[in-house]
Structures are given as structure tokens and as C-alpha cells.
Scaffold this active site. Structure first.
Site, PDB file in Angstrom:
ATOM      1  N   SER A 183     -37.748  11.521 -19.318  1.00  0.00           N
ATOM      2  CA  SER A 183     -36.750  11.452 -20.148  1.00  0.00           C
ATOM      3  C   SER A 183     -37.871  11.536 -21.673  1.00  0.00           C
ATOM      4  O   SER A 183     -38.254  10.343 -21.384  1.00  0.00           O
ATOM      5  CB  SER A 183     -36.013  11.193 -20.912  1.00  0.00           C
ATOM      6  OG  SER A 183     -34.918  11.018 -21.772  1.00  0.00           O
ATOM      7  N   HIS A 213     -27.994   9.876 -17.180  1.00  0.00           N
ATOM      8  CA  HIS A 213     -28.855   9.629 -18.604  1.00  0.00           C
ATOM      9  C   HIS A 213     -28.475  10.679 -19.569  1.00  0.00           C
ATOM     10  O   HIS A 213     -28.093  10.401 -20.723  1.00  0.00           O
ATOM     11  CB  HIS A 213     -29.989   9.164 -18.628  1.00  0.00           C
ATOM     12  CG  HIS A 213     -31.010   9.936 -19.356  1.00  0.00           C
ATOM     13  ND1 HIS A 213     -31.241  10.481 -20.019  1.00  0.00           N
ATOM     14  CD2 HIS A 213     -31.267   9.094 -20.765  1.00  0.00           C
ATOM     15  CE1 HIS A 213     -31.579  10.815 -21.865  1.00  0.00           C
ATOM     16  NE2 HIS A 213     -32.590   9.259 -22.410  1.00  0.00           N
ATOM     17  N   ASN A 214     -28.323  11.811 -19.170  1.00  0.00           N
ATOM     18  CA  ASN A 214     -28.229  12.939 -19.993  1.00  0.00           C
ATOM     19  C   ASN A 214     -26.129  12.635 -20.232  1.00  0.00           C
ATOM     20  O   ASN A 214     -26.103  13.410 -21.481  1.00  0.00           O
ATOM     21  CB  ASN A 214     -28.328  14.064 -19.008  1.00  0.00           C
ATOM     22  CG  ASN A 214     -29.909  14.353 -19.312  1.00  0.00           C
ATOM     23  OD1 ASN A 214     -30.571  13.201 -19.161  1.00  0.00           O
ATOM     24  ND2 ASN A 214     -30.929  15.907 -19.160  1.00  0.00           N
ATOM     25  N   LYS A 233     -31.460  10.318 -14.081  1.00  0.00           N
ATOM     26  CA  LYS A 233     -31.630  10.819 -15.109  1.00  0.00           C
ATOM     27  C   LYS A 233     -30.175  12.115 -15.372  1.00  0.00           C
ATOM     28  O   LYS A 233     -30.147  11.894 -16.510  1.00  0.00           O
ATOM     29  CB  LYS A 233     -32.639  12.147 -14.782  1.00  0.00           C
ATOM     30  CG  LYS A 233     -32.901  12.725 -15.981  1.00  0.00           C
ATOM     31  CD  LYS A 233     -33.358  12.566 -16.717  1.00  0.00           C
ATOM     32  CE  LYS A 233     -33.528  13.261 -18.481  1.00  0.00           C
ATOM     33  NZ  LYS A 233     -34.137  14.210 -17.762  1.00  0.00           N
ATOM     34  N   ASN A 276     -50.346  27.091 -12.491  1.00  0.00           N
ATOM     35  CA  ASN A 276     -48.825  27.706 -12.826  1.00  0.00           C
ATOM     36  C   ASN A 276     -49.321  28.543 -12.100  1.00  0.00           C
ATOM     37  O   ASN A 276     -49.956  29.707 -11.859  1.00  0.00           O
ATOM     38  CB  ASN A 276     -49.559  27.758 -14.475  1.00  0.00           C
ATOM     39  CG  ASN A 276     -48.144  28.360 -15.474  1.00  0.00           C
ATOM     40  OD1 ASN A 276     -47.303  27.318 -15.433  1.00  0.00           O
ATOM     41  ND2 ASN A 276     -47.965  28.983 -15.756  1.00  0.00           N
ATOM     42  N   GLU A 320     -26.249  10.618 -22.815  1.00  0.00           N
ATOM     43  CA  GLU A 320     -26.548  10.978 -23.822  1.00  0.00           C
ATOM     44  C   GLU A 320     -25.721  12.086 -25.468  1.00  0.00           C
ATOM     45  O   GLU A 320     -25.688  12.896 -26.147  1.00  0.00           O
ATOM     46  CB  GLU A 320     -27.802  12.314 -23.903  1.00  0.00           C
ATOM     47  CG  GLU A 320     -28.935  12.526 -24.916  1.00  0.00           C
ATOM     48  CD  GLU A 320     -30.357  13.191 -23.663  1.00  0.00           C
ATOM     49  OE1 GLU A 320     -30.976  13.560 -23.489  1.00  0.00           O
ATOM     50  OE2 GLU A 320     -30.101  14.283 -24.270  1.00  0.00           O
TER      51      GLU A 320
HETATM   52  P1  2AM Z   1     -44.590  31.178 -16.342  1.00  0.00           P
HETATM   53  O1  2AM Z   1     -45.677  30.394 -16.911  1.00  0.00           O
HETATM   54  O2  2AM Z   1     -45.861  31.928 -15.449  1.00  0.00           O
HETATM   55  O3  2AM Z   1     -43.976  31.254 -16.473  1.00  0.00           O
HETATM   56  C1  2AM Z   1     -41.394  26.658 -17.440  1.00  0.00           C
HETATM   57  O4  2AM Z   1     -40.958  27.744 -17.054  1.00  0.00           O
HETATM   58  C2  2AM Z   1     -42.494  26.256 -16.116  1.00  0.00           C
HETATM   59  O5  2AM Z   1     -41.742  27.003 -14.635  1.00  0.00           O
HETATM   60  C3  2AM Z   1     -43.507  27.155 -16.316  1.00  0.00           C
HETATM   61  O6  2AM Z   1     -44.579  26.854 -16.235  1.00  0.00           O
HETATM   62  C4  2AM Z   1     -42.742  28.527 -15.533  1.00  0.00           C
HETATM   63  O7  2AM Z   1     -43.794  29.208 -14.623  1.00  0.00           O
HETATM   64  C5  2AM Z   1     -42.607  27.668 -14.152  1.00  0.00           C
HETATM   65  N1  2AM Z   1     -41.377  28.871 -13.884  1.00  0.00           N
HETATM   66  C6  2AM Z   1     -40.265  29.548 -14.409  1.00  0.00           C
HETATM   67  N2  2AM Z   1     -39.374  30.076 -13.008  1.00  0.00           N
HETATM   68  C7  2AM Z   1     -40.505  30.297 -12.100  1.00  0.00           C
HETATM   69  C8  2AM Z   1     -40.597  30.479 -10.617  1.00  0.00           C
HETATM   70  N3  2AM Z   1     -39.540  31.750 -10.643  1.00  0.00           N
HETATM   71  N4  2AM Z   1     -42.339  30.845 -10.316  1.00  0.00           N
HETATM   72  C9  2AM Z   1     -42.702  29.371 -10.471  1.00  0.00           C
HETATM   73  N5  2AM Z   1     -43.187  29.610 -11.601  1.00  0.00           N
HETATM   74  C10 2AM Z   1     -41.663  29.490 -12.519  1.00  0.00           C
END
Ligand code: 2AM
Length: 494
Positions: free
Chosen positions: A144, A201-202, A198, A48, A205
């Protein structure tokens, strides 16, 4: 155990146990998918952007499980079996592009990137080309089912590099929902087709939710029903042809009491609907393809109007509410609402499938519409009993021009149209907006009426713009000098 592997990995020591798949993006959807995969026997490496989330997972919900934490993308690549499979569950848009760029540096030809987010299909087409040009494979997978679906079995719609399918199939199918033993995950087609399906689908929805909202609105405002009575009605409907996840949760919602006020919670929820854009994308796409999907677009507009709070407030002040006689035969009207809901729902699905049918031809995707309806029978938000009727209809006739023409749906519409008309008329008379029910009815009537008003539209276009018109009695295209004195005189005489 996973921390142990992390230490080994960081020290560059070759570990024995490698992960089956890597997942980037540990928000709730991503985290739940990781736990779902792990519960099916796969070892998952996780990463992450904010790396504390990796640690949180390893020490929290993922403790003691076959999950390998990767604090850098190099670590992630090193922890994966080859060919490597990396699934992105990050925010749609730029974050996906940015991770793809970085992954291309650490992955090798033959490796696979899956995007499981809500990406716009045109982005997926572009990304598939980019990743394939580097010798890797790309899968845009619509997922989904919300957070619960991600954990217990979503509906998954993968498309992109077809040679990736045999490699990712065992993982994606085993984490998907299953209906009668079949996974709600099948290969959709090339490039952006998975995300496209998808998206539609939305869009469906949006319409489904809108029309259930209208049924509730009429029960409350035309029949004066209590939340409890409405809950019982929706529960009862959920045992018949309307049996679906959205009807089921509507019954639950109606039964929920607000702890602060003791009132049904629904009564204290603001009537302003949000949106994230997939209904808008579906509507834009229908316009681009020239496919009529008015009920889906109407559902998007209905959310937009609900948010125009200042205009709504001023209009409520400006125009008195209508007073109308109460409805006498409650039970008959309630049956009417049910029929209107089912008939309108059929029209909204007919519109969604018509978009898919045209997209399949336009983009050369060879979509299997019956199979798509089957994928939606479990795991996803629009899961419903009646999707089986759609699958049956397309299995019987894959070239069906419109769902309304399948014998089953034709029979339903024949049976319900009188009630449907009565409900829409009663709502209009009472000043109760039912944009979903009425637009679906107008769609149905526009298709079934033998002579529309569009001969006049053609005449007008030819009048002011010489756009020409076709005639009912001859081939060709014709133009009339409408303003010549002779023509005006002729029409005056008629
Ligand atoms: P984060 O935890 O570092 O915010 C849903 O928001 C996911 O997308 C999270 O894992 C988030 O990471 C990631 N995310 C959102 N914006 C991002 C960005 N600009 N670069 C990398 N990851 C991002």
C-alpha cells in the site's frame, strides 16, 4: 551495462553479476518498486508481457542503474541468484495465474514467487497451495502507498510460505517505509493473510475517505465555508489527533485552483466516485464472518449511490431541497464536525480490526493486531498518528474484544459523543446525508445500549417461522403458539 548483460545472456554466456530479485509487471507501481529496490543496493532483473516496456525502462528511468532486462522468462530465471525471488506486479486475476504457470516451468524447487498485486486472499490461498505443491515458496504481499509509496517506501504486508520470509525479508524491509527506524513490513501469517490484511486496510480506507468527505460536505453546506477556509481547517486538524495522510492531502486538494476556470478544482470535479472492489470484498467478508462493519459497507454504498446519476437527477427534481435556518455558532459546529469525524473514524477502525480478529480465529492465522496497526503507521494511504494508540491498546490487551473498549478510545468517545450527536442531528434536519457519521454512531449506540429491539425480531421470527427464542429469565430455547386464541386474548388484555 544492462544491455551488455542482455546480449551475453541471449548468447547463453554465463554472466558474473546476477540479480537479487526479478520483477514482472512494469506499470508505474512495478517500475517504481524496481527503482526503489535498486536505490537500496539490489540488482533487479525486470520483465513485462509487452517487452517494449523493458527496453523503455532500461533506456529511460533505469538508465545506468543495476537493472537487468529480461525479454523472456528463461532469461529472467537465468539472471537471478538462487534461490530465485520473482515478484509479480501484474493486474490481479488471471494474469497472476498465467505468470505462475509459466514461472513454474522455469523456476526450481526452493525458489520464491511473490505476488505484490491487489489479489483476492482466497486466490492467494489457492496459489500458495499450488506453488508449495511444486516445491516452491509463495508470498502474497499486500503493498500500500500508491505510486509514490512504491518509489519511496510503501507499507508491505507479506504472508504465505513462512520459510520464504527470512529470504525475502532483507529486500522487502529495506524498500518499505520506516517509522522511528522500524520498517513498515513484517510477516503477517500463513497463506492469504497478507492480502487479507491489505484488503481490510482498503476497507478502512474507504470509510476514512467517506467520513472526511462528509466533514467537507458539512463545512460547505451547513456552514457555507469557502475552499480556502476549509483548507485552513483541515491543515489545522492535521496538527492534532486527526494527523494523517488523508487529512493532509484533503487540505492540498482544497487549495488547488483549476487553471481553466480559476475556480477551486474540487468544484469542477464530478461527484461520482469510482471503486476497484477492495471495499466491497471487505464488506462481503464481514458478512461471511458475521462481523458488523456497517461503516465500511456504508462507504461502499455511498460510492454506488453517487454513481446512480439518473436516479439522483430524478430525485433532485422530485423532492424540493430543504430550507433550514443557518447555523449560528460556526466555530462550535466546526469543533463538532471534528469530534464527529474522530469518533466515527475510531468506530470504522474498530470494525476493521474486529474483522481481522475474527479472521485470525476463523482461518487460524494468529494475527498480531498491534503489529498490523504499526505497519500502517507509514507508507500506506491510511497512515495516521492515531494508529499508535491502536498499537498501544493491543499491546496492553491482545485479547481486547473491541477497540472502543480500550481506555484511550473510551475516553475519546465519552468526550466527543455529545458533539457527534449534535452534528448528525443537525445534518439530518437539513437533509444533508452523512452515512458514515450516522452509521458509526448507530454502531456505537447499538453496542452501548443495554436493551435492543431484537427481542421483537426474535418474537416475529418465532411467530411466522417457529425459529424459537431465548428468554431473559431461563436457559433454553422456547416456542410460542402465537396465533392460538388464548395467546391473542392474553396480549389484547395487556
Ligand atoms: P502490459 O504492459 O503488457 O499490459 C499492469 O497492468 C501490469 O499488468 C502491466 O505490466 C501489464 O502488462 C500486466 N498485465 C495486464 N494484463 C496482463 C495479462 N493478461 N497478461 C500478462 N500481463 C498482464
Amino acid at each position: 551495462m544492462s544491455t551488455f548483460f542482455n546480449i551475453l545472456l541471449r548468447k547463453g554466456i554465463n554472466i558474473v553479476k546476477k540479480a537479487d530479485i526479478g520483477l514482472i509487471g512494469l506499470a508505474v507501481m512495478g517500475e517504481n518498486l524496481v527503482l526503489n529496490m535498486e536505490s537500496k543496493g539490489f540488482t533487479v532483473a525486470v520483465h513485462n508481457r509487452t517487452t517494449s516496456r523493458v527496453q523503455d525502462l532500461l533506456e529511460g528511468r533505469g538508465r545506468g542503474k543495476n537493472i537487468i532486462g529480461a525479454f523472456t522468462l528463461d532469461e529472467l530465471a537465468a539472471s537471478l541468484k538462487t534461490p530465485r525471488i520473482v515478484m509479480l506486479m501484474v493486474k490481479a486475476g488471471q494474469p497472476v495465474d498465467s505468470f505462475i504457470d509459466k514461472l513454474l516451468d522455469v523456476l526450481e524447487p526452493g525458489d520464491i514467487i511473490i505476488d505484490g498485486g491487489n489479489s483476492l486472499y482466497t486466490d492467494t490461498i489457492r496459489r500458495t497451495r499450488l506453488v508449495e505443491s511444486k516445491g516452491l515458496l509463495y508470498v502474497g504481499a499486500g503493498v500500500s502507498g500508491g505510486e509514490e509509496g512504491a518509489l519511496h517506501g510503501p507499507s508491505i504486508m507479506p504472508g504465505g510460505s513462512s520459510s520464504a520470509w527470512p529470504i525475502v525479508k532483507p529486500i522487502l524491509q529495506s524498500i518499505a517505509a520506516h517509522v522511528d527506524g522500524s520498517p513498515c513490513c513484517q510477516w503477517i501469517g500463513p497463506d492469504g493473510s497478507g492480502h487479507y490484511v491489505k484488503m481490510v486496510h482498503n476497507g478502512i480506507e474507504y470509510a476514512d475517505m467517506q467520513m472526511i468527505g462528509e466533514a467537507y460536505f458539512l463545512m460547505k453546506n451547513a456552514l457555507g465555508m469557502s475552499a480556502l477556509e476549509m483548507q485552513e481547517t483541515f491543515s489545522c486538524w492535521n496538527k492534532g489527533e486527526l494527523d494523517s495522510y488523508l487529512i493532509e492531502i484533503t487540505a492540498h486538494i482544497l487549495g488547488k485552483i483549476d487553471e481553466d476556470t480559476g475556480k477551486p478544482l474540487l468544484e469542477v470535479i464530478q461527484d461520482v466516485a469510482g471503486q476497484k472492489g477492495t471495499g466491497k470484498w471487505t464488506s462481503q467478508e464481514s458478512l461471511d464472518l458475521g462481523v458488523a462493519a456497517p461503516t465500511i459497507a456504508e462507504a461502499v454504498f455511498a460510492r454506488i449511490i453517487s454513481g446512480a446519476q439518473k436516479q439522483r437527477y430524478l430525485a433532485v427534481e422530485a423532492f424540493p431541497q430543504l430550507s433550514t435556518a443557518p447555523l449560528t455558532d460556526k466555530s462550535a459546529f466546526l469543533d463538532g464536525i471534528r469530534d464527529a469525524l474522530y469518533a466515527s473514524k475510531i468506530c470504522a477502525y474498530a470494525q476493521g480490526f474486529d474483522i481481522l480478529r475474527h479472521a485470525s480465529l476463523e482461518y487460524d492465522w494468529d494475527l498480531d493486531l498491534g503489529e498490523i496497526a504499526k505497519l500502517w503507521q507509514g507508507g500506506c494511504i491510511i497512515r495516521a498518528q492515531f494508529l499508535q494508540n491502536i498499537t498501544d491498546a493491543y499491546n496492553k490487551n491482545p485479547d481486547l474484544p473491541n477497540l472502543l473498549l480500550a481506555p484511550y478510545f473510551q475516553g475519546v468517545l465519552d468526550k466527543s459523543q455529545q458533539n457527534w450527536r449534535r452534528v448528525v442531528a443537525a445534518a439530518v434536519e437539513r437533509g444533508l446525508p452523512v452515512p458514515g457519521f450516522s452509521s458509526a454512531l448507530a454502531y456505537f449506540d447499538s453496542l452501548r445500549h443495554p436493551q435492543l429491539w431484537t427481542n421483537l425480531v426474535q418474537a416475529q421470527r418465532d411467530y411466522f417461522g417457529a425459529h424459537t427464542y431465548g428468554r431473559t429469565d431461563r436457559e433454553g430455547s422456547f416456542h410460542t403458539e402465537w396465533q392460538l386464541p388464548g395467546n391473542v386474548g392474553k396480549s389484547d388484555e395487556v
